[in-house]
Scaffold this active site. Structure first.
Site, short mmCIF file in Angstrom:
data_model
loop_
_atom_site.label_atom_id
_atom_site.label_comp_id
_atom_site.label_asym_id
_atom_site.label_seq_id
_atom_site.Cartn_x
_atom_site.Cartn_y
_atom_site.Cartn_z
N HIS A 30 -20.39 -17.02 -17.47
CA HIS A 30 -19.85 -16.95 -15.90
C HIS A 30 -17.91 -16.58 -16.08
O HIS A 30 -17.91 -16.71 -16.57
CB HIS A 30 -19.64 -18.58 -15.79
CG HIS A 30 -18.87 -19.67 -14.20
ND1 HIS A 30 -17.88 -20.09 -14.22
CD2 HIS A 30 -19.03 -18.64 -12.54
CE1 HIS A 30 -17.71 -20.08 -13.12
NE2 HIS A 30 -18.08 -19.86 -11.94
N ASP A 80 -19.06 5.32 -8.06
CA ASP A 80 -19.43 6.21 -7.29
C ASP A 80 -19.14 7.34 -8.20
O ASP A 80 -18.99 7.04 -9.71
CB ASP A 80 -18.47 6.43 -6.12
CG ASP A 80 -16.98 6.63 -6.17
OD1 ASP A 80 -16.82 7.40 -7.71
OD2 ASP A 80 -16.28 6.80 -5.46
N TYR A 114 -14.60 5.65 -2.52
CA TYR A 114 -14.18 4.19 -3.06
C TYR A 114 -15.52 3.43 -2.65
O TYR A 114 -15.13 2.64 -2.82
CB TYR A 114 -13.34 4.02 -1.49
CG TYR A 114 -11.99 4.73 -1.83
CD1 TYR A 114 -10.82 4.37 -2.62
CD2 TYR A 114 -11.56 6.29 -0.61
CE1 TYR A 114 -9.83 4.94 -2.86
CE2 TYR A 114 -10.75 6.95 -0.79
CZ TYR A 114 -9.57 6.30 -1.30
OH TYR A 114 -8.18 7.12 -1.87
N ALA A 115 -16.61 3.63 -2.93
CA ALA A 115 -17.69 3.23 -3.51
C ALA A 115 -18.29 2.76 -4.17
O ALA A 115 -19.17 2.91 -5.36
CB ALA A 115 -19.12 3.95 -2.48
N ASN A 116 -17.19 1.66 -4.76
CA ASN A 116 -17.16 1.02 -5.91
C ASN A 116 -16.60 -0.39 -5.66
O ASN A 116 -16.32 -1.18 -4.33
CB ASN A 116 -15.62 1.84 -6.38
CG ASN A 116 -15.49 2.94 -6.86
OD1 ASN A 116 -16.14 3.74 -7.46
ND2 ASN A 116 -14.49 4.11 -6.13
N HIS A 155 -6.65 1.04 -4.90
CA HIS A 155 -7.45 1.94 -5.67
C HIS A 155 -6.80 1.76 -6.71
O HIS A 155 -7.51 1.60 -7.72
CB HIS A 155 -7.49 2.98 -4.56
CG HIS A 155 -8.75 3.64 -5.11
ND1 HIS A 155 -10.00 3.13 -5.34
CD2 HIS A 155 -8.74 5.14 -6.48
CE1 HIS A 155 -11.15 4.42 -5.79
NE2 HIS A 155 -10.22 4.78 -6.41
#
Length: 139
Positions: free
Chosen positions: A20, A28, A128-130, A106
């Site tokens: 947990h 990316d 920014y595909a994170n 970022h």
């Protein structure tokens, strides 16, 4: 042989050992990954595997309670950002629990990835595909 959808041994082990609030990052192809972090490199070619399909594969076997995104994601790559939010909404409905979404810069995002149990690198080439997933509990 494993019957469920996630057959990558490193990802299966990672998901099986999450506790947990443990965090994992899915990123990316361009996100810098610290030498101190475990890197699970799935990138094969540009776009393979994609960010969204990797997110879906990991969600198929894990419970998450929160995500962290870079605030720049929505502005720079709105299509992929919206696709991720739609996947998270679907997951909320399937699991009958909410997923909190938090935004940070970022630069803060890159620093926070060092706290992840692992960073999963995709072949995605969308800026920014994170996402950082925070593990929840399935009960």
């Amino acid at each position: 042989m494993k019957k469920s959808s996630l057959i990558n041994s490193e990802l299966s082990y990672l998901v099986a050992t999450l506790g947990h609030t443990d965090e994992i990052t899915i990123c990316d192809a361009g996100l810098p990954i610290s030498e101190e972090c475990q890197r699970i490199d799935l990138a094969l070619t540009r776009g393979v595997p994609g960010f969204i399909e990797t997110v879906k594969a990991i969600l198929s076997e894990s419970q998450i309670e929160a995500v962290v995104l870079a605030s720049e994601f929505a502005e720079i790559s709105p299509g992929t950002h919206e696709a991720l939010l739609a996947v998270l909404k679907e997951e909320e409905q399937k699991s009958d629990s909410s997923i909190d979404v938090h935004y940070i810069s970022h630069e803060e995002f890159k620093a926070r990835t060092c706290k992840s149990r692992a960073v999963v690198r995709t072949g995605e080439c969308t800026p920014y595909a994170n996402v950082i997933f925070q593990a929840g509990v399935a009960f």
